[in-house]
Design a protein around this motif. Structure first.
Motif, PDB file in Angstrom:
ATOM      1  N   LYS A 256       0.847  -1.364   0.129  1.00  0.00           N
ATOM      2  CA  LYS A 256      -0.090  -0.053   0.209  1.00  0.00           C
ATOM      3  C   LYS A 256       1.011   1.350   0.002  1.00  0.00           C
ATOM      4  N   ILE A 257       1.994   1.167   0.415  1.00  0.00           N
ATOM      5  CA  ILE A 257       2.965   2.374   0.640  1.00  0.00           C
ATOM      6  C   ILE A 257       3.867   2.429  -0.426  1.00  0.00           C
ATOM      7  N   GLY A 258       3.668   1.278  -1.438  1.00  0.00           N
ATOM      8  CA  GLY A 258       4.655   1.306  -2.661  1.00  0.00           C
ATOM      9  C   GLY A 258       5.928   0.791  -2.428  1.00  0.00           C
ATOM     10  N   LEU A 259       5.974  -0.303  -1.494  1.00  0.00           N
ATOM     11  CA  LEU A 259       7.157  -1.073  -1.293  1.00  0.00           C
ATOM     12  C   LEU A 259       6.836  -2.525  -1.554  1.00  0.00           C
ATOM     13  N   THR A 260       7.814  -3.273  -1.836  1.00  0.00           N
ATOM     14  CA  THR A 260       7.749  -4.773  -2.101  1.00  0.00           C
ATOM     15  C   THR A 260       8.914  -5.519  -0.969  1.00  0.00           C
ATOM     16  N   ARG A 261       8.407  -6.750  -0.778  1.00  0.00           N
ATOM     17  CA  ARG A 261       9.261  -7.385   0.353  1.00  0.00           C
ATOM     18  C   ARG A 261      10.745  -7.351  -0.127  1.00  0.00           C
ATOM     19  N   ASP A 262      10.767  -7.640  -1.430  1.00  0.00           N
ATOM     20  CA  ASP A 262      12.441  -7.789  -1.873  1.00  0.00           C
ATOM     21  C   ASP A 262      13.086  -6.326  -1.844  1.00  0.00           C
ATOM     22  N   LYS A 263      12.536  -5.523  -1.457  1.00  0.00           N
ATOM     23  CA  LYS A 263      13.060  -3.955  -1.324  1.00  0.00           C
ATOM     24  C   LYS A 263      13.617  -3.667   0.079  1.00  0.00           C
ATOM     25  N   VAL A 264      13.128  -4.539   0.888  1.00  0.00           N
ATOM     26  CA  VAL A 264      13.285  -4.174   2.350  1.00  0.00           C
ATOM     27  C   VAL A 264      13.775  -5.193   3.055  1.00  0.00           C
TER      28      VAL A 264
END
Length: 198
Positions: free
Chosen positions: A70-78
């Motif tokens: 929802k806030i424009g992030l995906t799991r593979d980016k964090v």
């Protein structure tokens, strides 16, 4: 860089496998890219996490991912990691001899076992901000005792030279179904989005 991750993994394995004070049920390491602007720190793995070798996989994990998206992030980016890397468990035996295993919060001595490892992982990732999910990582990385006092605000950790952003654990939505709580939980995610975009 990976060598250091391997070293951390080895340390986690050694600590987890030689710990005999209380029952535990397997261990995991952190997950996600090393050069990540944002790092999420949870409490400890549960059954699903240990089975799949990744943090935040179960019900709470799915909810966490949906808010992340929802806030424009995906799991593979964090980067996602824990305060305690083994699964703390309680074993209950019924009169008929049937054993049930459930999760329990990590004890303070168990959190201490992994203090250096979490600090090393934070240095390695060097995030712009650390998001604590729940009271366990909050107490470990700030002087606050309760998430209710400080969620959704940025707290500076001098020792690590990093901003901490405390949030409720995603599983809290299961226990607290009030409209008011949901709104405040969503506001925290919106605040996080602003911080990440700045």
């Amino acid at each position: 860089m990976n060598q250091t991750l391997e070293q951390l993994k080895l340390k986690i394995k050694t600590i987890s496998e030689s710990y005999k004070d209380n029952p535990t049920g397997g261990w995991i390491t952190g997950d996600g890219p090393i050069n990540s602007k944002i790092m999420f720190v949870g409490e400890a793995p549960g059954k699903n996490e240990v089975e799949q070798g990744k943090p935040f996989i179960g019900m709470a994990g799915k909810r966490f991912e949906s808010y992340l998206n929802k806030i424009g992030l995906t799991r593979d980016k964090v980067r996602i990691t824990n305060t305690c890397f083994f699964r703390p468990i309680k074993i209950k035996e019924s009169k008929s001899g049937r054993k049930t295993i459930s999760n329990r919060p990590p004890r303070s001595n168990e959190i201490k076992l992994f203090k250096e490892i979490l600090d090393e992982e934070i240095k390695l990732v060097s995030p712009k901000i650390i998001v604590t999910l729940g009271n366990v990582p909050l107490k470990r990385l700030t002087n606050y005792k309760s998430i209710g006092e400080c969620h959704g605000n940025t707290i500076y950790n001098e020792e690590l030279n990093i901003n901490i952003f405390p949030m409720y654990h995603p599983s809290s939505l299961t226990y607290n179904r009030s409209e008011e709580f949901l709104t405040s939980y969503e506001n925290d995610w919106n605040n996080l989005k602003k911080i990440v975009e700045d």
